[in-house]
Motif scaffolding. Structure first.
Motif, mmCIF file in Angstrom:
data_model
loop_
_atom_site.group_PDB
_atom_site.id
_atom_site.type_symbol
_atom_site.label_atom_id
_atom_site.label_comp_id
_atom_site.label_asym_id
_atom_site.label_seq_id
_atom_site.Cartn_x
_atom_site.Cartn_y
_atom_site.Cartn_z
ATOM 1 N N GLY A 34 -27.127 13.665 17.063
ATOM 2 C CA GLY A 34 -25.860 13.565 16.348
ATOM 3 C C GLY A 34 -25.676 14.685 15.347
ATOM 4 O O GLY A 34 -26.345 15.716 15.432
ATOM 5 N N GLY A 35 -24.806 14.485 14.406
ATOM 6 C CA GLY A 35 -24.470 15.552 13.477
ATOM 7 C C GLY A 35 -24.861 15.248 12.052
ATOM 8 O O GLY A 35 -24.850 14.094 11.627
ATOM 9 N N LYS A 36 -25.216 16.276 11.303
ATOM 10 C CA LYS A 36 -25.460 16.148 9.876
ATOM 11 C C LYS A 36 -24.952 17.421 9.235
ATOM 12 O O LYS A 36 -25.295 18.512 9.688
ATOM 13 N N SER A 37 -24.134 17.271 8.177
ATOM 14 C CA SER A 37 -23.442 18.441 7.631
ATOM 15 C C SER A 37 -24.241 19.117 6.533
ATOM 16 O O SER A 37 -23.763 19.262 5.417
ATOM 17 N N ILE A 38 -25.460 19.539 6.867
ATOM 18 C CA ILE A 38 -26.240 20.209 5.825
ATOM 19 C C ILE A 38 -26.320 21.706 6.056
ATOM 20 O O ILE A 38 -26.292 22.190 7.169
ATOM 21 N N ILE A 39 -26.440 22.418 4.932
ATOM 22 C CA ILE A 39 -26.865 23.816 4.943
ATOM 23 C C ILE A 39 -28.329 23.776 4.498
ATOM 24 O O ILE A 39 -28.613 23.511 3.337
ATOM 25 N N PRO A 40 -29.278 23.978 5.450
ATOM 26 C CA PRO A 40 -30.690 23.853 5.064
ATOM 27 C C PRO A 40 -31.092 24.934 4.050
ATOM 28 O O PRO A 40 -30.692 26.092 4.185
ATOM 29 N N ALA A 41 -31.887 24.516 3.072
ATOM 30 C CA ALA A 41 -32.281 25.411 1.976
ATOM 31 C C ALA A 41 -33.349 26.405 2.404
ATOM 32 O O ALA A 41 -33.379 27.543 1.953
ATOM 33 N N LYS A 42 -34.246 25.945 3.270
ATOM 34 C CA LYS A 42 -35.365 26.788 3.717
ATOM 35 C C LYS A 42 -35.647 26.478 5.176
ATOM 36 O O LYS A 42 -35.809 25.312 5.538
ATOM 37 N N VAL A 43 -35.699 27.503 5.994
ATOM 38 C CA VAL A 43 -35.966 27.287 7.415
ATOM 39 C C VAL A 43 -37.097 28.215 7.865
ATOM 40 O O VAL A 43 -37.246 29.316 7.347
ATOM 41 N N PRO A 81 -29.563 30.536 4.845
ATOM 42 C CA PRO A 81 -30.865 30.959 5.386
ATOM 43 C C PRO A 81 -30.950 30.819 6.912
ATOM 44 O O PRO A 81 -31.507 31.684 7.581
ATOM 45 N N LEU A 82 -30.353 29.762 7.460
ATOM 46 C CA LEU A 82 -30.446 29.562 8.911
ATOM 47 C C LEU A 82 -29.654 30.626 9.682
ATOM 48 O O LEU A 82 -30.047 31.019 10.777
ATOM 49 N N ALA A 83 -28.566 31.110 9.091
ATOM 50 C CA ALA A 83 -27.819 32.189 9.744
ATOM 51 C C ALA A 83 -28.672 33.454 9.781
ATOM 52 O O ALA A 83 -28.733 34.156 10.790
ATOM 53 N N ASP A 84 -29.351 33.740 8.676
ATOM 54 C CA ASP A 84 -30.265 34.890 8.642
ATOM 55 C C ASP A 84 -31.349 34.739 9.715
ATOM 56 O O ASP A 84 -31.647 35.676 10.454
ATOM 57 N N LEU A 85 -31.941 33.559 9.778
ATOM 58 C CA LEU A 85 -33.075 33.346 10.700
ATOM 59 C C LEU A 85 -32.646 33.466 12.161
ATOM 60 O O LEU A 85 -33.339 34.093 12.979
ATOM 61 N N HIS A 114 -40.084 28.878 19.929
ATOM 62 C CA HIS A 114 -40.577 27.499 19.960
ATOM 63 C C HIS A 114 -39.676 26.528 19.196
ATOM 64 O O HIS A 114 -39.471 25.410 19.636
ATOM 65 N N GLY A 115 -39.161 26.969 18.073
ATOM 66 C CA GLY A 115 -38.287 26.072 17.327
ATOM 67 C C GLY A 115 -38.135 26.487 15.881
ATOM 68 O O GLY A 115 -38.590 27.561 15.471
ATOM 69 N N ILE A 116 -37.488 25.623 15.129
ATOM 70 C CA ILE A 116 -37.184 25.900 13.727
ATOM 71 C C ILE A 116 -37.551 24.685 12.884
ATOM 72 O O ILE A 116 -37.142 23.566 13.190
ATOM 73 N N GLU A 117 -38.309 24.939 11.850
ATOM 74 C CA GLU A 117 -38.719 23.873 10.921
ATOM 75 C C GLU A 117 -37.787 23.908 9.709
ATOM 76 O O GLU A 117 -37.431 24.976 9.235
ATOM 77 N N GLY A 118 -37.400 22.748 9.235
ATOM 78 C CA GLY A 118 -36.599 22.697 8.008
ATOM 79 C C GLY A 118 -35.108 22.557 8.237
ATOM 80 O O GLY A 118 -34.363 22.269 7.310
ATOM 81 N N ALA A 119 -34.663 22.778 9.466
ATOM 82 C CA ALA A 119 -33.244 22.590 9.779
ATOM 83 C C ALA A 119 -33.051 21.160 10.298
ATOM 84 O O ALA A 119 -34.022 20.426 10.503
ATOM 85 N N TYR A 120 -31.798 20.779 10.539
ATOM 86 C CA TYR A 120 -31.562 19.437 11.066
ATOM 87 C C TYR A 120 -31.961 19.399 12.538
ATOM 88 O O TYR A 120 -31.489 20.197 13.337
ATOM 89 N N SER A 121 -32.850 18.469 12.904
ATOM 90 C CA SER A 121 -33.336 18.449 14.287
ATOM 91 C C SER A 121 -33.131 17.093 14.956
ATOM 92 O O SER A 121 -33.621 16.849 16.054
ATOM 93 N N GLY A 122 -32.409 16.196 14.298
ATOM 94 C CA GLY A 122 -32.184 14.868 14.867
ATOM 95 C C GLY A 122 -30.993 14.853 15.818
ATOM 96 O O GLY A 122 -30.335 15.866 16.028
ATOM 97 N N SER A 146 -40.213 32.539 7.593
ATOM 98 C CA SER A 146 -39.385 31.666 6.769
ATOM 99 C C SER A 146 -38.300 32.445 6.032
ATOM 100 O O SER A 146 -38.514 33.570 5.581
ATOM 101 N N VAL A 147 -37.130 31.833 5.963
ATOM 102 C CA VAL A 147 -36.046 32.363 5.145
ATOM 103 C C VAL A 147 -35.648 31.255 4.181
ATOM 104 O O VAL A 147 -35.330 30.136 4.594
ATOM 105 N N GLU A 148 -35.700 31.581 2.921
ATOM 106 C CA GLU A 148 -35.442 30.580 1.883
ATOM 107 C C GLU A 148 -34.390 31.125 0.924
ATOM 108 O O GLU A 148 -34.446 32.295 0.555
#
Lengths: 374, 374
Positions: free
Chosen positions: A227-236, A138-142, A217-225, A118-120
């Motif tokens: 289409g698009g969503k303009s978030i910077i996830p806080a913790k991934v 955090p997602l760029a780090d991960l 396998h994947g990433i938890e906490g990021a946008y996974s739906g 996890s990167v938070e």
């Protein structure tokens, strides 16, 4: 007994065994009720023909394998000096043939280190318009950390991780060459344009069975739906796993991977917090297949199928092998599969071919007989 | 009017305006019913004091901004030569103050390229035990591609992407230095250990407003739940976006980013299929703020607040600015925010401070007056 829930797509009632076109349909038909019944039927055959069983047999029938075998280890530990005493050979029937057409016997499984990294860095998800460029994401780090684990060819880039992997011997090369694998069939089965390692059979098999591999396998906490969503996830939380092979040790590999990730993270000078967890840690298991035990199993298969089985390993991880190794203090274990992957383990319309079921009974009856001669 | 659905956590009925402790609570109080009412109230004040309105005013009240303003562009195109004819100045009230304590006027927004990059290579998700090492994993390709877009400092690594970004002038440096930004307040607001760019105020502002930035949003198709799952995902779609600044062109930037990704993918010699889609493509917008129009707005704010507002830009993207620019053939546009981010745009317990609401009416009344002198 030891089944996963039936999903959509069943053409028959999954919990009523239905015979159709020479096949037995039902949830658990091949994983793992059918193979278990082969044992029962083989013993019944000895009884029906008034032949005394030539060896003593003890069953361990695990009904909770699919939910993590919780408590099995503890239970067996309490039985180590009673029920599990004096065992000479262990036979496990929970795998499938390596290929589709030829029986096989397995003498190894890979270990597993499943990482959750996890990167938070933020107290809440932010809008990328407002904050993009002003925060260290955090997602760029991960993504950087995950990418650092592997090169273009899928080779793990963790320093010294390959130290414990044995050199391939000419003898081993010969064994792998002799294994039947229809590369084109496998390619079609997974739907790839091309498999890894230039589709070289020996290298493909080795990278499934005797070299470590890494899977993302994947990433938890990021946008996974969609289409698009303009978030910077806080913790991934990144999920990846490393399959370990013979002679690799879980603790040592965990340490090397953790050190690599921490070092890579430090390089970035990120203000975010890194936390590395190992969700599963299972050792690889392997056995010498050049023993009377394996010879007995191979003879039994040849009795039933009139064909010499392949000697193979498993790419996946079976903690029960390690557990039995420990409980019997190193007695010979073998994996004796009685059906193929095509029978739909865990899938809808799971089945066991009636012919293979009957041949499975014969394999087990022969195995019991051959063991008595060892 | 132009609101998002109320989520959990409201202490009052979100659709009944409630005055409490000097604040007006309700969904849309600040985004965007309150600022809209400031205009209506200002005109009412002119009427109540029997003062003729010194300028002509046309309203465009968009009720579908939060669902993508579908159809707005087409509607406005049909009105370009009638309703939208002869407009001299455009004022938009859909933003917030740059800081918490000081009013601001915005003269630019960043553009947006939102990418959806898919890598597909298998016909179904595979088990990583069985196939790890034997297939080229789409997620490994994707993570590599996403990582290749950025260096450790968040600088975009796409060749020549910065070509169109203007050099910072000493004059600009001076303007940015004069903008009020409480870095420590911002750091606390987002909950970071440290912000980017060593928390240097000028660099932070520039990276939010006048340098392009890249944000990673997430991955579709990979495992995104808690705990572990041993899958090799068959198809994964990475979502990231690039904010464009003044003079960067959407087509040119799209081409450069696409070329970079395709080149990087080729380098890997992956057998998987890459597909690059752009979900949103909006140009940056910026205006010369050293004009009588901006001076009028700043004077109006000073009348109401007795303070000189900051001249700022927006990090985010407002397609309406580009649309109005096009529809009015380049007439001066300004963003005149009447409240702060702390009022809870899109959040539960959204409110507008009663004092700022009344001052907002004064700002608009003054703006109308000052415009008549231009």
């Amino acid at each position: 007994m030891d089944v996963v829930p039936p999903e959509e797509g069943w053409e028959t009632d999954p919990f009523n065994l239905v015979e159709k076109d020479g096949k037995l349909y039902g949830r658990g038909a091949v994983d793992n009720k059918g193979p278990m019944m082969c044992w029962i039927n083989a013993i019944e055959a000895y009884q029906a023909t008034k032949t005394e069983l030539p060896v003593n047999i003890k069953f361990i029938i695990e009904g909770m394998h699919e939910v993590g075998s919780e408590g099995l280890g503890r239970l067996m530990l309490t039985k180590k000096k009673t029920f599990l005493k004096d065992i000479d050979f262990v036979c496990i029937n929970d795998t499938s043939w390596a290929g589709m057409k030829k029986p096989s016997v397995s003498y190894g499984t890979r270990g597993l280190l499943y990482f959750s990294v996890s990167v938070e860095g933020l107290s809440k998800d932010l809008h990328s318009g407002e904050y993009g460029g002003a925060v260290v994401e955090p997602l760029a780090d991960l993504i950087f950390l995950m990418n650092s684990l592997q090169d273009h060819n899928g080779r793990i880039q963790v320093p010294r991780i390959h130290d414990d992997v044995l050199q391939v011997t000419p003898e081993e090369e010969r064994v792998y060459k002799s294994v039947t694998l229809d590369v084109e069939e496998m390619r079609r089965e997974v739907g790839a344009n091309k498999l890894a390692h230039k589709e070289d059979k020996v290298r493909l098999l080795m990278h499934r069975w005797r070299f470590p591999s890494i899977s993302y396998h994947g990433i938890e906490g990021a946008y996974s739906g969609p289409g698009g969503k303009s978030i910077i996830p806080a913790k991934v939380v990144g999920k990846f796993s490393v399959r370990l092979v013979q002679h690799m040790q879980t603790e040592r590999a965990t340490m090397k991977i953790t050190e690599h990730l921490e070092k890579a993270f430090k390089l970035r000078k990120s203000p975010n917090r890194l936390d590395i967890q190992v969700l599963t840690s299972t050792s690889p298991w392997s056995e010498n297949p050049m023993t009377p035990h394996y010879t007995a199993a191979r003879k039994a298969i040849k009795h039933a199928y009139q064909i010499e089985p392949d000697l193979v390993r498993e790419g996946s991880t079976l903690p029960i092998c390690n557990l039995m190794h420990e409980m019997t203090e190193g007695k010979s274990i073998l994996l004796l599969p009685l059906a193929t992957r095509a029978d739909g383990v865990h899938a809808s319309n799971e089945k066991m071919d009636l012919k293979r079921y009957i041949l499975g009974v014969k394999v087990i009856a022969g195995y019991i007989y051959e063991l008595s001669l060892v």
